[in-house]
Motif scaffolding. Structure first.
Motif, PDB file in Angstrom:
ATOM      1  N   LYS A   1     128.936  52.400   5.479  1.00 55.85           N
ATOM      2  CA  LYS A   1     129.945  51.344   5.343  1.00 55.85           C
ATOM      3  C   LYS A   1     129.281  50.030   4.970  1.00 55.85           C
ATOM      4  N   ALA A   2     130.006  49.213   4.200  1.00 55.56           N
ATOM      5  CA  ALA A   2     129.513  47.864   3.869  1.00 55.56           C
ATOM      6  C   ALA A   2     129.399  47.068   5.161  1.00 55.56           C
ATOM      7  N   ALA A   3     128.541  46.016   5.119  1.00 56.88           N
ATOM      8  CA  ALA A   3     128.347  45.186   6.317  1.00 56.88           C
ATOM      9  C   ALA A   3     129.689  44.621   6.794  1.00 56.88           C
TER      10      ALA A   3
ATOM     11  N   GLU B   1     124.486  36.382 -12.019  1.00 57.47           N
ATOM     12  CA  GLU B   1     124.380  34.943 -11.764  1.00 57.47           C
ATOM     13  C   GLU B   1     123.108  34.609 -10.961  1.00 57.47           C
ATOM     14  N   ILE B   2     122.865  35.357  -9.891  1.00 57.76           N
ATOM     15  CA  ILE B   2     121.701  35.050  -9.032  1.00 57.76           C
ATOM     16  C   ILE B   2     120.399  35.403  -9.760  1.00 57.76           C
ATOM     17  N   SER B   3     120.389  36.522 -10.470  1.00 64.97           N
ATOM     18  CA  SER B   3     119.156  36.917 -11.188  1.00 64.97           C
ATOM     19  C   SER B   3     118.798  35.882 -12.258  1.00 64.97           C
TER      20      SER B   3
ATOM     21  N   VAL C   1     114.597  37.120   0.292  1.00 63.06           N
ATOM     22  CA  VAL C   1     115.599  38.179   0.140  1.00 63.06           C
ATOM     23  C   VAL C   1     116.984  37.533   0.178  1.00 63.06           C
ATOM     24  N   ILE C   2     117.757  37.776  -0.878  1.00 62.55           N
ATOM     25  CA  ILE C   2     119.100  37.179  -0.996  1.00 62.55           C
ATOM     26  C   ILE C   2     120.126  38.287  -0.781  1.00 62.55           C
ATOM     27  N   GLY C   3     120.950  38.138   0.247  1.00 60.12           N
ATOM     28  CA  GLY C   3     121.862  39.206   0.663  1.00 60.12           C
ATOM     29  C   GLY C   3     121.186  39.970   1.782  1.00 60.12           C
ATOM     30  N   ALA C   4     121.725  39.832   3.004  1.00 58.73           N
ATOM     31  CA  ALA C   4     121.060  40.405   4.187  1.00 58.73           C
ATOM     32  C   ALA C   4     121.901  41.512   4.825  1.00 58.73           C
ATOM     33  N   GLY C   5     122.594  42.296   3.986  1.00 61.32           N
ATOM     34  CA  GLY C   5     123.436  43.383   4.492  1.00 61.32           C
ATOM     35  C   GLY C   5     122.653  44.671   4.663  1.00 61.32           C
ATOM     36  N   SER C   6     123.353  45.798   4.498  1.00 59.06           N
ATOM     37  CA  SER C   6     122.783  47.112   4.827  1.00 59.06           C
ATOM     38  C   SER C   6     121.503  47.431   4.059  1.00 59.06           C
TER      39      SER C   6
ATOM     40  N   TRP D   1     133.526  45.118   0.068  1.00 64.06           N
ATOM     41  CA  TRP D   1     133.384  44.729  -1.336  1.00 64.06           C
ATOM     42  C   TRP D   1     133.237  45.950  -2.254  1.00 64.06           C
ATOM     43  N   PHE D   2     132.683  47.073  -1.732  1.00 58.59           N
ATOM     44  CA  PHE D   2     132.506  48.284  -2.563  1.00 58.59           C
ATOM     45  C   PHE D   2     133.860  48.758  -3.113  1.00 58.59           C
ATOM     46  N   ALA D   3     134.928  48.511  -2.314  1.00 59.95           N
ATOM     47  CA  ALA D   3     136.254  49.014  -2.667  1.00 59.95           C
ATOM     48  C   ALA D   3     137.077  47.977  -3.423  1.00 59.95           C
TER      49      ALA D   3
ATOM     50  N   VAL E   1     114.838  46.583 -12.096  1.00 61.19           N
ATOM     51  CA  VAL E   1     116.153  47.059 -11.667  1.00 61.19           C
ATOM     52  C   VAL E   1     115.935  48.077 -10.540  1.00 61.19           C
ATOM     53  N   GLY E   2     116.700  47.935  -9.458  1.00 59.23           N
ATOM     54  CA  GLY E   2     116.473  48.754  -8.262  1.00 59.23           C
ATOM     55  C   GLY E   2     117.014  50.174  -8.339  1.00 59.23           C
ATOM     56  N   VAL E   3     116.607  50.893  -9.377  1.00 58.82           N
ATOM     57  CA  VAL E   3     117.009  52.305  -9.463  1.00 58.82           C
ATOM     58  C   VAL E   3     115.944  53.111  -8.704  1.00 58.82           C
TER      59      VAL E   3
HETATM   60  N1  LIG Z   1     119.472  51.463  -4.002  1.00 60.58           N
HETATM   61  C1  LIG Z   1     120.354  52.037  -3.220  1.00 60.58           C
HETATM   62  O1  LIG Z   1     120.294  53.227  -2.949  1.00 60.58           O
HETATM   63  C2  LIG Z   1     121.488  51.201  -2.680  1.00 60.58           C
HETATM   64  C3  LIG Z   1     122.209  51.633  -1.559  1.00 60.58           C
HETATM   65  C4  LIG Z   1     123.226  50.806  -1.079  1.00 60.58           C
HETATM   66  C5  LIG Z   1     123.537  49.615  -1.719  1.00 60.58           C
HETATM   67  N2  LIG Z   1     122.824  49.232  -2.835  1.00 60.58           N
HETATM   68  C6  LIG Z   1     123.156  47.987  -3.560  1.00 60.58           C
HETATM   69  O2  LIG Z   1     122.747  46.880  -2.765  1.00 60.58           O
HETATM   70  C7  LIG Z   1     123.670  45.813  -2.918  1.00 60.58           C
HETATM   71  C8  LIG Z   1     124.181  45.402  -1.542  1.00 60.58           C
HETATM   72  O3  LIG Z   1     124.793  46.510  -0.906  1.00 60.58           O
HETATM   73  P1  LIG Z   1     124.897  46.637   0.688  1.00 60.58           P
HETATM   74  O4  LIG Z   1     125.240  48.035   0.987  1.00 60.58           O
HETATM   75  O5  LIG Z   1     123.707  46.020   1.323  1.00 60.58           O
HETATM   76  O6  LIG Z   1     126.193  45.708   0.942  1.00 60.58           O
HETATM   77  P2  LIG Z   1     126.519  44.857   2.247  1.00 60.58           P
HETATM   78  O7  LIG Z   1     127.927  44.467   2.145  1.00 60.58           O
HETATM   79  O8  LIG Z   1     126.052  45.618   3.459  1.00 60.58           O
HETATM   80  O9  LIG Z   1     125.588  43.565   2.112  1.00 60.58           O
HETATM   81  C9  LIG Z   1     125.741  42.608   1.083  1.00 60.58           C
HETATM   82  C10 LIG Z   1     125.406  41.242   1.662  1.00 60.58           C
HETATM   83  O10 LIG Z   1     125.394  40.277   0.597  1.00 60.58           O
HETATM   84  C11 LIG Z   1     125.930  39.050   1.103  1.00 60.58           C
HETATM   85  N3  LIG Z   1     126.328  38.215  -0.038  1.00 60.58           N
HETATM   86  C12 LIG Z   1     127.309  38.445  -0.929  1.00 60.58           C
HETATM   87  N4  LIG Z   1     127.343  37.478  -1.868  1.00 60.58           N
HETATM   88  C13 LIG Z   1     126.333  36.613  -1.570  1.00 60.58           C
HETATM   89  C14 LIG Z   1     125.826  35.421  -2.175  1.00 60.58           C
HETATM   90  N5  LIG Z   1     126.384  34.907  -3.278  1.00 60.58           N
HETATM   91  N6  LIG Z   1     124.771  34.798  -1.606  1.00 60.58           N
HETATM   92  C15 LIG Z   1     124.202  35.310  -0.484  1.00 60.58           C
HETATM   93  N7  LIG Z   1     124.627  36.443   0.153  1.00 60.58           N
HETATM   94  C16 LIG Z   1     125.681  37.087  -0.401  1.00 60.58           C
HETATM   95  C17 LIG Z   1     127.058  39.518   2.019  1.00 60.58           C
HETATM   96  O11 LIG Z   1     127.435  38.519   2.932  1.00 60.58           O
HETATM   97  C18 LIG Z   1     126.417  40.748   2.699  1.00 60.58           C
HETATM   98  O12 LIG Z   1     125.758  40.404   3.889  1.00 60.58           O
HETATM   99  C19 LIG Z   1     124.743  46.322  -3.873  1.00 60.58           C
HETATM  100  O13 LIG Z   1     124.496  45.869  -5.177  1.00 60.58           O
HETATM  101  C20 LIG Z   1     124.628  47.830  -3.796  1.00 60.58           C
HETATM  102  O14 LIG Z   1     125.039  48.471  -5.009  1.00 60.58           O
HETATM  103  C21 LIG Z   1     121.817  49.997  -3.297  1.00 60.58           C
END
Ligand SMILES: NC(=O)c1ccc[n+]([C@@H]2O[C@H](COP(=O)([O-])OP(=O)(O)OC[C@H]3O[C@@H](n4cnc5c(N)ncnc54)[C@H](O)[C@@H]3O)[C@@H](O)[C@H]2O)c1
Length: 351
Positions: free
Chosen positions: A218-220, A79-81, A7-12, A162-164, A120-122
């Motif tokens: 809120k974003a992480a 880029e990551i995909s 899993v790449i990106g460990a936020g919300s 980042w959302f804003a 795609v995560g729709v």
């Molecule tokens: N499917 C849904 O309902 C839904 C809901 C919320 C968010 N999302 C999507 O999920 C994605 C993330 O949103 P979120 O709310 O988790 O944001 P977030 O800010 O909580 O988490 C994003 C994480 O990605 C990390 N990150 C950014 N660039 C990186 C990189 N190059 N390599 C590694 N880590 C990196 C950040 O440090 C952060 O921890 C967005 O594309 C958002 O549109 C989808």
């Protein structure tokens, strides 16, 4: 044998992916990557992943990883995909597919070259209410669906960070919330070809981080000091088969708090998909409202993500085609970027 996931990106949102992978009997969560190392470590400990990275390229270099979820900021999705596909990994990329049409076409080309799955995560397509409804639609219950109307008006809900930031997100509520609404309507209408879009965007209220007494997503890395995205967007999308879709979305608006509202209208019946599935029809000169009896008549996040991830795992194993392929992500980007362009130019954009 279990498939190994990174899993790449460990936020919300990553938590929803991780919960679903964790519960899946055929999956091992192998690695977590985030530029914020502490966040990646915390998730790895919680979900039992043995490897932690701060550079996604190192994760992708691991030969035993079969697939990845991309849960990072929108500006890094393409880029990551592409790098993941080129490294031979299957990809589940969060919505939106990316930020621009140019990126979307490059991702599509990478999918074609690699022969790997990209989903795609729709997530709303994977909701139990949508799945049930799709069966009714496919059996012709509603006849031709010629109009859809969807709305997600947050009174207060700019997630900040980042959302804003338009550079990292590509836009505000349209690309963030509108992507879900446009996708679910377009999918249920049978994915008609887009003819034109006309849209408006407004940046009038800012992020309103001053407002007290109300909680919101809120974003992480929440940061209220920066805001370069629209507060409100609306659009009318025309399709070649004559059908049309109207949508409006906001991060903030001086209005009543509203949830998600999605309705579709056909020749033989209508549908309220959100806030809760309801079917509207006519029998013996009487209008009926039918409420399907089911566990999740409203979209349920946990159920939706569990189903989305189960589908991705099955697609990776070659058991079925993904329900949300890259081509659909490209069409969505065409509509979203077209609406932004229409708002910028103040006129309808024809394709
Ligand atoms: N499917 C849904 O309902 C839904 C809901 C919320 C968010 N999302 C999507 O999920 C994605 C993330 O949103 P979120 O709310 O988790 O944001 P977030 O800010 O909580 O988490 C994003 C994480 O990605 C990390 N990150 C950014 N660039 C990186 C990189 N190059 N390599 C590694 N880590 C990196 C950040 O440090 C952060 O921890 C967005 O594309 C958002 O549109 C989808």
């Amino acid at each position: 044998m279990k498939c190994r996931i990174g899993v790449i990106g460990a936020g919300s949102i990553s938590e929803f992916h991780l919960d679903a992978y964790k519960a899946h009997p055929d999956v091992e969560i192998a690695a977590i990557c985030d530029v914020n190392e502490g966040r990646a470590r915390e998730r790895a400990e919680k979900y039992g992943a043995s490897r932690v990275y701060t550079d996604y390229r190192e994760l992708l270099a691991q030969p035993d990883i079969d697939g990845v979820s991309v849960c990072t900021w929108n500006n890094t999705h393409a880029e990551i995909s592409i790098a993941a596909l080129e490294a031979g990994k299957h990809v589940l990329v969060e919505k939106p597919l990316c930020k621009t049409m140019e990126e979307a076409l490059r991702v599509q080309e990478a999918v074609r070259r690699s022969g790997k799955v990209l989903q795609v995560g729709v997530v709303r397509r994977y909701g139990a209410n949508t799945e049930l409804l799709k069966r009714f639609i496919d059996h012709g219950e509603f006849g031709e669906i010629y109009y859809a109307k969807a709305s997600w008006l947050r009174r207060l809900g700019n997630p900040g960070g980042w959302f804003a930031d338009i550079e990292r997100s590509g836009g505000g509520p349209l690309i963030d919330l509108g992507v879900h609404l446009i996708d679910i309507c377009w999918y249920l209408m049978g994915k008609p070809k887009v003819k034109s879009v006309s849209g408006n965007t407004y940046r009038k209220l800012g992020n309103r981080a001053n407002v007290k007494h109300l909680e919101y997503y809120k974003a992480a890395d929440y940061d209220p000091s920066f805001n370069t995205v629209e507060d409100l967007a609306n659009a009318l999308i025309r399709f070649e088969n004559g059908a049309s879709l109207m949508v409006d979305v906001s991060f903030t608006l001086h209005g009543e708090q509203q949830g998600v509202q999605v309705s579709l209208y056909g020749e033989r019946g209508g549908i309220v998909l959100e806030p809760e599935l309801k079917i509207i029809t006519e029998k013996y000169d009487t209008i009926l409202e039918l409420a399907p009896q089911m566990d999740h008549p409203a979209f349920d996040f946990n159920q939706g993500f569990a189903s989305e991830i189960a589908w991705f795992v099955a697609a990776m194993a070659g058991e079925k085609e993904t329900l949300s392929p890259v081509g659909d992500g490209v069409e969505l980007m065409k509509m979203l970027t077209g609406i932004y362009e229409s708002a910028r130019q103040g006129k309808e954009i024809r394709f």
